[in-house]
Design a protein around this motif. Sequence first.
Motif: not given
Length: 128
Positions: A75-82, A118-122, A107-109
């Motif tokens: 239902v929800k993901c957060t994507v972190f991009l280098a 890339v890192e993705i949590e959900c 978002l960029g990290a």
Amino acid sequence: MTRVQYLNMPGTEDLGLPFSSAVRVGNTLYLSGNLGNVPGSNDLVIGGIREETRQTMENMKAVLEQFGSSMDRVVKCTVFLADIGEWGAMNEVYRTYFSKPPARSALGASGLALNARVEIECIATIDG
């Protein structure tokens, strides 16, 4: 009182990681961030953002399935991009994993674990 379960993927119990693979609270499964590492190792797949995104999604899918959920229940993901400049290339792969896209933030990290791109949590639902 709602029961909380701290869940770890098989083979990760003895790695001494400071986090769980997922935490189940009621009918909700919260996944820790997943990277594009080869399962069972800390080695990232070779091939850049597209291949890392593909492996990240496969790793996330494996955690979901291990604990009774699936990609169609996210239902929800957060994507972190280098590098936020790789947002488009990441999206090309990411969108192929969902028939109905979940809510998402990206978002960029300034840096990610293992020098990942890339890192993705959900968050996903799960049957009671």
